[in-house]
Design an enzyme around this catalytic site. Sequence first.
Site, PDB file in Angstrom:
ATOM      1  N   TYR A  29       0.795  -1.238   0.000  1.00 30.34           N
ATOM      2  CA  TYR A  29       0.000   0.000   0.000  1.00 30.34           C
ATOM      3  C   TYR A  29       0.820   1.276   0.000  1.00 30.34           C
ATOM      4  CZ  TYR A  29      -4.063  -2.870   1.036  1.00 30.34           C
ATOM      5  OH  TYR A  29      -5.064  -3.797   0.964  1.00 30.34           O
TER       6      TYR A  29
ATOM      7  N   ASN B 192      -6.531   4.303  -3.625  1.00 29.41           N
ATOM      8  CA  ASN B 192      -7.256   3.283  -2.877  1.00 29.41           C
ATOM      9  C   ASN B 192      -8.379   3.946  -2.092  1.00 29.41           C
ATOM     10  OD1 ASN B 192      -7.717   0.648  -1.609  1.00 29.41           O
ATOM     11  ND2 ASN B 192      -6.966   1.631   0.260  1.00 29.41           N
ATOM     12  N   GLU B 193      -9.618   3.635  -2.437  1.00 27.37           N
ATOM     13  CA  GLU B 193     -10.762   4.093  -1.655  1.00 27.37           C
ATOM     14  C   GLU B 193     -10.759   5.609  -1.443  1.00 27.37           C
ATOM     15  OE1 GLU B 193     -11.300   1.793   1.890  1.00 27.37           O
ATOM     16  OE2 GLU B 193     -11.666  -0.021   0.730  1.00 27.37           O
TER      17      GLU B 193
ATOM     18  N   ASP C 144     -15.803  -0.594  -0.980  1.00 27.20           N
ATOM     19  CA  ASP C 144     -17.043  -1.365  -1.014  1.00 27.20           C
ATOM     20  C   ASP C 144     -18.212  -0.454  -0.626  1.00 27.20           C
ATOM     21  OD1 ASP C 144     -18.910  -3.371  -0.995  1.00 27.20           O
ATOM     22  OD2 ASP C 144     -17.823  -4.694   0.360  1.00 27.20           O
TER      23      ASP C 144
ATOM     24  N   GLU D 113      -9.071  -6.352  -2.422  1.00 28.43           N
ATOM     25  CA  GLU D 113      -9.136  -6.778  -1.019  1.00 28.43           C
ATOM     26  C   GLU D 113     -10.397  -7.607  -0.884  1.00 28.43           C
ATOM     27  OE1 GLU D 113      -9.498  -3.454   1.674  1.00 28.43           O
ATOM     28  OE2 GLU D 113      -7.518  -2.692   1.173  1.00 28.43           O
TER      29      GLU D 113
ATOM     30  N   TYR E 268      -7.376  -9.908   2.272  1.00 27.60           N
ATOM     31  CA  TYR E 268      -6.973  -8.911   3.250  1.00 27.60           C
ATOM     32  C   TYR E 268      -6.808  -9.603   4.598  1.00 27.60           C
ATOM     33  CZ  TYR E 268      -6.424  -4.549   5.607  1.00 27.60           C
ATOM     34  OH  TYR E 268      -5.889  -3.529   6.330  1.00 27.60           O
TER      35      TYR E 268
END
Length: 435
Positions: free
Chosen positions: A97, A167-168, A209, A269, A300
């Site tokens: 990450y 990421n997100e 998500d 993930e 994850y």
Amino acid sequence: MKSTILAYAAISLLTTVTAKGTPLLAARASTTVTPVTVTGNGNAAFYQGSDRFYIRGVAYQPGGGTGAVTDPIADATSCKRDIVYFKKLGINTIRVYAVDNTADHDECMNALAEAGIYLILDTDTPKYSINRADPVPSYNSVYLQSVFATIDMFANYTNTLAFLSGNEVINNATNTNCAPYVKAVTRDMKEYIKSRSYRTIPVGYSAADVAENQQLMAEYMNCGTDEQRSDFYAINDYSWCDPSSYTISGWDQLVKNYTGYGIPLFMSEYGCITNTRTFGEVAALYSDEMTAVFSGGLVYEYSNEGNGYGDGDASTSNSSSTCPSQSDQWDVTTDTLPVIPSAAAKFMTTGAGTGPGLDGAGSQTSGDAETESGGSATASSSTSSDTASASSTKKSDAGVQVPPVMLKSLSPIGVVFVAMLGDRQYRRAIDIMYV
Ligand SMILES: *[C@@H]1O[C@H](CO)[C@@H](O)[C@H](O)[C@H]1NC(C)=O
Ligand SMILES: *[C@@H]1O[C@H](CO)[C@@H](O)[C@H](O)[C@H]1NC(C)=O
Ligand SMILES: *[C@@H]1O[C@H](CO)[C@@H](O)[C@H](O)[C@H]1NC(C)=O
Ligand SMILES: *[C@@H]1O[C@H](CO)[C@@H](O)[C@H](O)[C@H]1NC(C)=O
């Protein structure tokens, strides 16, 4: 054909090792593997030569989520320690990450290559990322310089599988206004890779998500010109909570929704631990029901999935999506992307130079007339009260929190793990089982 899948657990270490490599002059890839590609045959899948490539991976950021970020692949000792276990697990990919783009990664990357393991790398760091609460000034040349310097460091390794441009960043129903900036960064990374004559390393985004917009973002990242379209899309998914099934989890709907999507798709993930985690989803993810749409995924975290089975047809479409229209769920008014800041555009010809590492001053408020995009920013103003920046160390800021759980059952490999840990402190462990 059903093969035995070994799925077992994992332990995310709290390690005190902080060794960093010496500053890097040029990445030397002494061990080569066949690079993974997405282009060339018109299918929405990854390929290793002419073979379909399924990501059998694990998220790997020991110490991540504890505040200070440590680059796990700059530390050859811990990297090599863990590769022993990666090999036993049969994984072919790790996701990292955040890395220090001033550190030397040769030893770890070459050891991973020797083990046949690829890297999916997030190019953001906590200090150098799009700020979801205020995206406009955070899309600036100081940020892009860090991103490009990371690309420079990893482009020469044949086992660099892909870069994640974020990421997100969008982590709620309320911040889809960040989408044009995420897409602009993705476009800029692709252009940088091309301008610097690197191998065509795939670039894509890892989406949170969030039911309201995860698929809208998928369409958005695959619409427009080929230069603007992502090379793949990745979703973080926590909807399979054991005991579950293909239909109970809703993964059947997920597959239905993404059938015919024109770029490769994988789970960047997965691993709900609401109940006891039994890794029931691993068998589903690599079954014929899913492999036509998904190219595998990453557990994850630092844990295993086993051998995939089933050949799975890939989507034969490589067409673009239609950009989503503005709606209550989609706060983007036009399809035009922000223009790259002029101070960053010059890196395409000059290269990015030395990166800031993890300890730099940061970039999120560096936007000004000089460094910020002078182009058409297309997001409407944010109404989000979320002041968190886009962290690249998942789980510390949003989404599913992973509480500590104790090992409940031990496979022989699990015993090895625990023995290896010895008197080390461990942050969390996850159940072990065979599927
Ligand atoms: C990339 O690796 C090769 C050897 O595998 C080396 O000859 C070359 O100089 C490297 N390039 C860079 C930019 O590090
Ligand atoms: C789509 O696939 C065809 C081959 O079937 C190829 O010629 C074309 O370049 C591909 N387009 C993209 C955007 O990958
Ligand atoms: C699939 O799409 C439908 C219709 O857009 C949506 O309501 C549903 O939430 C989606 N399900 C999943 C699992 O993506
Ligand atoms: C997240 O979205 C919900 C609406 O779905 C909203 O009520 C909430 O305030 C949002 N949270 C933040 C931090 O913006």
